[in-house]
Write an enzyme that holds these catalytic residues in place. Structure first.
Site, PDB file in Angstrom:
ATOM      1  N   GLU A  80       0.830  -1.201   0.000  1.00  0.00           N
ATOM      2  CA  GLU A  80       0.000   0.000   0.000  1.00  0.00           C
ATOM      3  C   GLU A  80       0.872   1.261   0.000  1.00  0.00           C
ATOM      4  OE1 GLU A  80      -3.065  -0.160  -0.538  1.00  0.00           O
ATOM      5  OE2 GLU A  80      -3.625  -2.203   0.022  1.00  0.00           O
ATOM      6  N   ARG A  90     -17.936  -0.625   5.612  1.00  0.00           N
ATOM      7  CA  ARG A  90     -19.012  -1.321   4.900  1.00  0.00           C
ATOM      8  C   ARG A  90     -19.653  -2.388   5.775  1.00  0.00           C
ATOM      9  NH1 ARG A  90     -18.955  -5.543   2.079  1.00  0.00           N
ATOM     10  NH2 ARG A  90     -16.693  -5.720   2.049  1.00  0.00           N
ATOM     11  N   CYS A 143      -7.991  -1.850   8.462  1.00  0.00           N
ATOM     12  CA  CYS A 143      -6.606  -1.899   7.967  1.00  0.00           C
ATOM     13  C   CYS A 143      -6.090  -0.499   7.664  1.00  0.00           C
ATOM     14  CB  CYS A 143      -6.505  -2.766   6.713  1.00  0.00           C
ATOM     15  SG  CYS A 143      -6.582  -4.518   7.074  1.00  0.00           S
ATOM     16  N   HIS A 164      -1.297  -5.549   2.185  1.00  0.00           N
ATOM     17  CA  HIS A 164      -2.487  -6.404   2.138  1.00  0.00           C
ATOM     18  C   HIS A 164      -2.109  -7.729   1.495  1.00  0.00           C
ATOM     19  CE1 HIS A 164      -5.866  -3.351   2.856  1.00  0.00           C
ATOM     20  NE2 HIS A 164      -6.179  -4.398   3.592  1.00  0.00           N
TER      21      HIS A 164
HETATM   22  N1  PCA Z   1      -8.445  -6.835   6.802  1.00  0.00           N
HETATM   23  C1  PCA Z   1      -9.397  -5.770   7.032  1.00  0.00           C
HETATM   24  C2  PCA Z   1      -9.330  -5.496   8.510  1.00  0.00           C
HETATM   25  C3  PCA Z   1      -8.521  -6.583   9.107  1.00  0.00           C
HETATM   26  C4  PCA Z   1      -7.970  -7.321   7.972  1.00  0.00           C
HETATM   27  O1  PCA Z   1      -7.169  -8.277   8.041  1.00  0.00           O
HETATM   28  C5  PCA Z   1      -9.145  -4.543   6.150  1.00  0.00           C
HETATM   29  O2  PCA Z   1      -8.614  -4.691   5.036  1.00  0.00           O
HETATM   30  O3  PCA Z   1      -9.500  -3.445   6.559  1.00  0.00           O
END
Ligand code: PCA
Length: 210
Positions: A80, A90, A143, A164
């Site tokens: 990111e 959401r 996140c 991610h």
């Molecule tokens: N993914 C979510 C929150 C925790 C996670 O592992 C996100 O992308 O916000």
């Protein structure tokens, strides 16, 4: 001083597991240093995740911090680039909170850029034959909230950012894409190693046209 702090998340949204937690633990098991690597698992709550991350930063004083979460539906590791100072959920978080607007860090800037060498990390992870791309949005859920807190809390000396990851093999609901857990963990180790060894990013045009 700890070299690296890697964080993952507990499960959320009805899932039984979160590959981000499994992958940071596996990456720590396999880490051979020489710098120390610490791991923390964060709650998937807007109220708890930022304070927990800040406490881990204060405890470990890392040179590099990489927060990690799952992005169901993605097939590649996503490094990111931008944390936006906005909460818009959401689905409810694990405490039932579902904000629709407002900042993660009140009084903070509208957004931050990751201070990891993001393009170099993408290049190095791909060189290990693991699918990886630069991402311009970590969403507006927990996140991204943690990414914003990491960027706000990290001193100028610390390289901070967010990655991610897809579901790990055997975990994905509804036929969503998966990657072997070992590959996800390896990608995180490569990211940490690259950030420790080469803080400056590569000068390679990329971006998107639209
Ligand atoms: N993914 C979510 C929150 C925790 C996670 O592992 C996100 O992308 O916000």
């Amino acid at each position: 001083m700890t070299g690296v702090l890697l964080t993952g998340f507990e499960p959320f949204g009805g899932a039984a597991a979160n590959p981000s937690a499994d992958a940071v633990r596996l990456a720590a098991d396999r880490w051979r240093g020489p710098e120390p690597l610490a791991v923390g698992i964060l709650p998937v709550t807007f109220a708890g995740s930022g304070p927990r991350l800040r406490a881990l930063l204060a405890e470990h004083d890392p040179e590099v911090v990489i927060a990690v979460g799952v992005a169901g539906g993605r097939s590649s590791i996503g490094v990111e680039r931008v944390a936006v100072n906005l909460r818009d959920a959401r689905i409810p978080d694990n405490a039932g909170a579902q904000p629709s607007s407002g900042p993660s860090v009140p009084g903070g800037p509208p957004a931050w850029f990751a201070t990891l060498p993001v393009k170099r990390i993408v290049r190095d992870v791909r060189a290990a034959h693991i699918p990886c791309e630069l991402s311009l949005s970590a969403g507006t859920f927990v996140c991204n909230n943690v990414f914003a807190h990491a960027m706000d809390a990290a001193s100028a000396r610390v390289r901070a950012g967010f990655i991610h990851v897809p579901w790990a093999t055997g975990q994905a609901p509804h036929g969503e894409p998966e990657l072997p857990l070992a590959d996800i963990a390896r990608a995180l180790s490569i990211a940490a190693r690259t950030a420790l060894d080469a803080p400056d990013d590569v000068d390679e045009p990329g971006g998107t046209l639209h």
